[in-house]
Design a protein around this motif. Structure first.
Motif, PDB file in Angstrom:
ATOM      1  N   SER A   1      -3.529 -28.586  38.741  1.00 15.24           N
ATOM      2  CA  SER A   1      -3.305 -27.704  39.890  1.00 15.24           C
ATOM      3  C   SER A   1      -2.739 -28.477  41.076  1.00 15.24           C
ATOM      4  CB  SER A   1      -4.596 -26.988  40.284  1.00 15.24           C
ATOM      5  OG  SER A   1      -5.577 -27.904  40.728  1.00 15.24           O
ATOM      6  N   GLU A   2      -3.015 -29.792  41.126  1.00 19.01           N
ATOM      7  CA  GLU A   2      -2.396 -30.638  42.158  1.00 19.01           C
ATOM      8  C   GLU A   2      -0.890 -30.740  41.929  1.00 19.01           C
ATOM      9  OE1 GLU A   2      -3.977 -34.506  42.745  1.00 19.01           O
ATOM     10  OE2 GLU A   2      -5.917 -33.792  43.451  1.00 19.01           O
ATOM     11  N   LEU A   3      -0.486 -30.751  40.650  1.00 17.76           N
ATOM     12  CA  LEU A   3       0.950 -30.801  40.350  1.00 17.76           C
ATOM     13  C   LEU A   3       1.667 -29.602  40.953  1.00 17.76           C
ATOM     14  CD1 LEU A   3       0.993 -31.851  36.571  1.00 17.76           C
ATOM     15  CD2 LEU A   3       1.237 -33.312  38.579  1.00 17.76           C
ATOM     16  N   THR A   4       1.054 -28.433  40.840  1.00 15.78           N
ATOM     17  CA  THR A   4       1.655 -27.220  41.407  1.00 15.78           C
ATOM     18  C   THR A   4       1.837 -27.356  42.910  1.00 15.78           C
ATOM     19  OG1 THR A   4       0.567 -25.914  39.686  1.00 15.78           O
ATOM     20  CG2 THR A   4       1.404 -24.726  41.600  1.00 15.78           C
ATOM     21  N   LEU A   5       0.797 -27.859  43.583  1.00 16.80           N
ATOM     22  CA  LEU A   5       0.877 -28.047  45.032  1.00 16.80           C
ATOM     23  C   LEU A   5       1.971 -29.039  45.400  1.00 16.80           C
ATOM     24  CD1 LEU A   5      -0.163 -27.781  47.914  1.00 16.80           C
ATOM     25  CD2 LEU A   5      -1.977 -29.421  47.347  1.00 16.80           C
ATOM     26  N   LEU A   6       2.032 -30.168  44.688  1.00 19.19           N
ATOM     27  CA  LEU A   6       3.032 -31.194  44.982  1.00 19.19           C
ATOM     28  C   LEU A   6       4.440 -30.687  44.703  1.00 19.19           C
ATOM     29  CD1 LEU A   6       1.177 -34.276  43.455  1.00 19.19           C
ATOM     30  CD2 LEU A   6       1.406 -33.706  45.880  1.00 19.19           C
ATOM     31  N   LEU A   7       4.605 -29.923  43.619  1.00 17.84           N
ATOM     32  CA  LEU A   7       5.919 -29.367  43.310  1.00 17.84           C
ATOM     33  C   LEU A   7       6.361 -28.356  44.364  1.00 17.84           C
ATOM     34  CD1 LEU A   7       5.796 -28.899  39.429  1.00 17.84           C
ATOM     35  CD2 LEU A   7       7.232 -30.474  40.710  1.00 17.84           C
ATOM     36  N   LEU A   8       5.434 -27.566  44.875  1.00 14.68           N
ATOM     37  CA  LEU A   8       5.766 -26.623  45.948  1.00 14.68           C
ATOM     38  C   LEU A   8       6.274 -27.359  47.183  1.00 14.68           C
ATOM     39  CD1 LEU A   8       2.829 -24.041  45.711  1.00 14.68           C
ATOM     40  CD2 LEU A   8       5.258 -23.589  45.284  1.00 14.68           C
ATOM     41  N   CYS A   9       5.546 -28.400  47.577  1.00 15.66           N
ATOM     42  CA  CYS A   9       5.961 -29.196  48.743  1.00 15.66           C
ATOM     43  C   CYS A   9       7.315 -29.862  48.504  1.00 15.66           C
ATOM     44  CB  CYS A   9       4.910 -30.255  49.054  1.00 15.66           C
ATOM     45  SG  CYS A   9       3.344 -29.598  49.652  1.00 15.66           S
ATOM     46  N   TYR A  10       7.501 -30.369  47.289  1.00 16.97           N
ATOM     47  CA  TYR A  10       8.758 -31.036  46.928  1.00 16.97           C
ATOM     48  C   TYR A  10       9.922 -30.050  46.993  1.00 16.97           C
ATOM     49  CZ  TYR A  10      12.160 -33.164  43.691  1.00 16.97           C
ATOM     50  OH  TYR A  10      13.294 -33.661  43.103  1.00 16.97           O
ATOM     51  N   MET A  11       9.736 -28.842  46.466  1.00 21.06           N
ATOM     52  CA  MET A  11      10.817 -27.860  46.477  1.00 21.06           C
ATOM     53  C   MET A  11      11.131 -27.393  47.890  1.00 21.06           C
ATOM     54  SD  MET A  11       9.866 -25.649  43.076  1.00 21.06           S
ATOM     55  CE  MET A  11      11.157 -24.458  43.397  1.00 21.06           C
ATOM     56  N   VAL A  12      10.097 -27.227  48.717  1.00 19.40           N
ATOM     57  CA  VAL A  12      10.330 -26.858  50.124  1.00 19.40           C
ATOM     58  C   VAL A  12      11.150 -27.939  50.820  1.00 19.40           C
ATOM     59  CG1 VAL A  12       9.206 -26.561  52.358  1.00 19.40           C
ATOM     60  CG2 VAL A  12       8.324 -25.363  50.353  1.00 19.40           C
ATOM     61  N   LEU A  13      10.820 -29.205  50.538  1.00 13.67           N
ATOM     62  CA  LEU A  13      11.537 -30.321  51.145  1.00 13.67           C
ATOM     63  C   LEU A  13      12.999 -30.338  50.707  1.00 13.67           C
ATOM     64  CD1 LEU A  13      10.688 -32.592  53.060  1.00 13.67           C
ATOM     65  CD2 LEU A  13      10.290 -34.044  51.058  1.00 13.67           C
ATOM     66  N   VAL A  14      13.245 -30.100  49.417  1.00  9.30           N
ATOM     67  CA  VAL A  14      14.609 -30.093  48.898  1.00  9.30           C
ATOM     68  C   VAL A  14      15.413 -28.945  49.502  1.00  9.30           C
ATOM     69  CG1 VAL A  14      15.995 -29.711  46.817  1.00  9.30           C
ATOM     70  CG2 VAL A  14      14.052 -31.280  46.747  1.00  9.30           C
TER      71      VAL A  14
ATOM     72  N   GLY B   1      -9.442 -22.134  34.975  1.00 12.06           N
ATOM     73  CA  GLY B   1     -10.500 -23.043  34.559  1.00 12.06           C
ATOM     74  C   GLY B   1     -11.074 -23.874  35.688  1.00 12.06           C
ATOM     75  N   GLU B   2     -10.461 -23.814  36.870  1.00 10.77           N
ATOM     76  CA  GLU B   2     -10.963 -24.543  38.034  1.00 10.77           C
ATOM     77  C   GLU B   2     -11.633 -23.568  38.990  1.00 10.77           C
ATOM     78  OE1 GLU B   2      -8.592 -27.571  39.992  1.00 10.77           O
ATOM     79  OE2 GLU B   2      -7.140 -27.483  38.348  1.00 10.77           O
ATOM     80  N   GLU B   3     -12.726 -24.005  39.581  1.00 11.71           N
ATOM     81  CA  GLU B   3     -13.424 -23.146  40.542  1.00 11.71           C
ATOM     82  C   GLU B   3     -12.565 -22.894  41.771  1.00 11.71           C
ATOM     83  OE1 GLU B   3     -17.609 -23.038  43.056  1.00 11.71           O
ATOM     84  OE2 GLU B   3     -17.340 -24.497  41.444  1.00 11.71           O
ATOM     85  N   ILE B   4     -12.017 -23.988  42.337  1.00 10.92           N
ATOM     86  CA  ILE B   4     -11.101 -23.872  43.477  1.00 10.92           C
ATOM     87  C   ILE B   4      -9.892 -24.755  43.183  1.00 10.92           C
ATOM     88  CG2 ILE B   4     -10.787 -24.122  45.964  1.00 10.92           C
ATOM     89  CD1 ILE B   4     -13.771 -23.976  46.313  1.00 10.92           C
ATOM     90  N   PRO B   5      -8.750 -24.190  42.789  1.00 14.75           N
ATOM     91  CA  PRO B   5      -7.566 -25.001  42.517  1.00 14.75           C
ATOM     92  C   PRO B   5      -7.137 -25.800  43.751  1.00 14.75           C
ATOM     93  CG  PRO B   5      -7.277 -22.745  41.750  1.00 14.75           C
ATOM     94  CD  PRO B   5      -8.515 -22.748  42.580  1.00 14.75           C
ATOM     95  N   ALA B   6      -6.429 -26.873  43.515  1.00 13.15           N
ATOM     96  CA  ALA B   6      -6.005 -27.750  44.612  1.00 13.15           C
ATOM     97  C   ALA B   6      -5.149 -27.014  45.628  1.00 13.15           C
ATOM     98  CB  ALA B   6      -5.247 -28.954  44.052  1.00 13.15           C
ATOM     99  N   PHE B   7      -4.304 -26.090  45.136  1.00 15.24           N
ATOM    100  CA  PHE B   7      -3.421 -25.382  46.081  1.00 15.24           C
ATOM    101  C   PHE B   7      -4.151 -24.323  46.903  1.00 15.24           C
ATOM    102  CE2 PHE B   7      -2.755 -23.705  41.753  1.00 15.24           C
ATOM    103  CZ  PHE B   7      -3.211 -22.416  41.894  1.00 15.24           C
TER     104      PHE B   7
END
Length: 544
Positions: A516-529, A324-330
């Motif tokens: 879609s920002e949540l997905t990006l933030l969760l990816l960064c969070y999981m990489v950090l963990v 539903g987004e033209e360009i997702p945040a990630f």
């Protein structure tokens, strides 16, 4: 085959790691502007008000009734969540251990696949899971229960798998020779050998689940956290501390129960019968908790599988995938740049937090050890040793019983939002945990070298610096690295109340429906963990 390190080489590695940790902690402090702008305009007055509430909590009948009900609700959610977590952990842990697999390739695949699942589920904090469930199924008690069950099941499953993998092979080989099947090996070989460790660690995680259950309340679900949040919003600090004391009492009761269970497992002090009684009590508590959730709260499982919930969940998770987004945040470079910046802030916050906690624990751990307070270790005893021991131990209980989010919610009333309030909140909670673990290390150490120093005429301080500290510092270092891993997972929580980092942006993205920002933030969070786990594990192996 790796050759064991010599004592000198090992000592040099430990000193080098310690120096690196000090330098990294010093670097993290440079990210804070230590000017007068740190405090709110009324920050000093707020400290006074918070302290007044601490020493004079509200004790009215209405507040006490609310506190008792909220305490039960917190405990019921924790119990229901842990019952699911244990079942998930048992099945996934057994499969991840590889004890049911035939052949090297099957065992390797089983370990890799199921450890990957356990790693994913435990890497995301329970408060994040609760946000995701509330967004998809609404304010149902199952949002809190599932949010506890998934990460705690991942943590338990990983530990269960390691325990099963470390079982001595001799009894298992004897059963194999007698023709036992894989299931018979599991139930008559592996499980009897790890039963005590399974129960002991599950009880420890149950203590943690009580605190986490209170945190679940901050997303709108009932419980002690919800009452604390309402009282803070109304600036009623005396009520805040009343509910905090209820939470502390709950944690102390569970801790006491846990210690009795551990003693019964070790057959200490005639506690054998307590083990059976405790198992029955645990079963009754699980049944009553589920009965309360299902009937008193009216939370039917079928209510989760309505068409409305299915549509809302599809919209939510579709939004996370960018539908539903033209360009997702990630997919946007600018969003990645901002996310990487927030990731670095989160990393810095975790380093500051473990640094503050380490300093506070190091300054208080000596008087907190029982064998130093009674003089049995150093042969030196003063009248103030026991009062000081009691004072420090109570501060440890108080510190670790209050969840990080509660500390953060009070500190942001004093300090302006940023990394420092989050780091202090995390440090306050972990200070008590580190101090308790370190004090137990001193209590369990071999007293003979220290007593030899004392008999040779060494003073108490010489015994401490030349006898105690060299023996316990390696384990201290291990616990520092372990708690840093835990802090890294928890940094996102304190960000929910304005303490900066990925957590603050996660809450903003959730509030503005930027999924879609949540997905990006969760990816960064999981990489950090995952990075924190890898660095910590590598450092621990290097200094063993």
């Amino acid at each position: 085959m790796d050759r064991p390190l010599s004592f000198t080489a090992l000592r040099h590695k430990r000193l080098a790691l310690t120096a690196v940790l000090f330098l990294v902690f010093g670097w993290s402090l440079l990210s804070v502007d230590w000017g007068p702008g740190l405090l709110h305009a009324g920050g000093g007055a707020m400290v006074v008000e918070i302290f007044k509430g601490l020493v004079s909590p509200t004790i009215t009948l209405e507040v006490l009734k609310l506190g008792i009900h909220a305490s039960w609700l917190t405990m019921a959610y924790a119990t229901a969540g842990m019952s699911l977590a244990f079942m998930y952990a048992f099945v996934a842990g057994v499969l991840a251990s590889g004890v049911l697999s035939n052949g090297k390739s099957a065992k390797f695949f089983s370990k890799l696949f199921f450890r990957g699942i356990l790693g994913f589920t435990r890497s995301i904090h329970e408060l994040v899971w609760s946000w995701l469930f509330v967004a998809s199924v609404g304010l149902s008690p199952y949002a809190a229960i599932f949010a506890l069950a998934i990460p705690y099941g991942g943590i338990l499953g990983r530990i269960f798998a390691d325990m099963l993998a470390d079982v001595p092979l001799e009894p298992i080989t004897a059963l194999k020779t007698a023709g036992a099947s894989r299931l018979q090996l599991l139930f008559y070989g592996y499980l009897p050998l790890v039963r005590a460790d399974f129960v002991s660690y599950t009880m420890y995680r149950y203590e943690c689940a009580i605190r986490s259950s209170a945190i679940m309340s901050f997303v709108g679900l009932g419980g002690l956290g919800y009452q604390i949040q309402l009282s803070l919003a109304d600036v009623k600090y005396s009520e805040v501390w009343t509910y905090v004391y209820f939470l502390i009492a709950l944690v102390i009761l569970v801790d006491w129960w846990s210690s009795l269970v551990r003693r019964s497992l070790l057959n200490r002090a005639g506690k054998r019968n307590w083990g059976k009684a405790s198992a029955m009590f645990a079963a009754v508590l699980v049944i009553v908790s589920w009965y309360y959730v299902y009937f008193a709260e009216g939370a039917s499982l079928s209510s989760l599988f309505t068409k409305e919930n299915a549509d809302y969940a599809a919209k939510f998770f579709g939004g996370m995938l960018g539908i539903g987004e033209e360009i997702p945040a990630f997919m946007q470079p600018s969003s990645w740049g901002n996310a990487v910046k927030l990731t670095m802030e989160t990393l810095v916050m975790s380093i500051m937090a473990i640094g503050f906690a380490t300093i506070a624990a190091f300054l208080t751990v000596i008087p907190a050890a029982r064998n130093i307070a009674d003089g049995s270790l150093t042969s030196w005893k003063r009248w103030y040793d026991w009062p000081l021991f009691a004072l420090v131990r109570v501060s440890y209980i108080f510190s670790r019983a209050v969840p990080e989010l509660v500390w953060a919610m009070m500190i942001v009333f004093i300090l302006k939002p940023g990394l420092l309030p989050g780091a202090i909140a995390l440090a306050l909670h972990n200070f008590g945990i580190l101090g308790k673990l370190w004090a137990e290390v001193i209590e369990d150490m071999d007293p003979r070298p220290v007593r030899n120093l004392a008999s040779a005429g060494a003073s108490k301080w010489q015994c401490l610096f030349y006898g105690v500290l060299p023996a316990v510092l390696p384990k201290f270092l291990t616990y520092i690295l372990y708690r840093w891993e835990v802090i890294m997972r928890t940094t996102i929580v304190v960000g929910f109340v304005g303490a900066g980092g990925l957590g603050q942006q996660f809450k903003l993205s959730m509030s503005f429906f930027h999924y879609s920002e949540l997905t990006l933030l969760l990816l960064c969070y999981m990489v950090l963990v995952v990075l924190a786990d890898f660095v910590s594990e590598t450092a621990r192996k290097a200094v063993k």
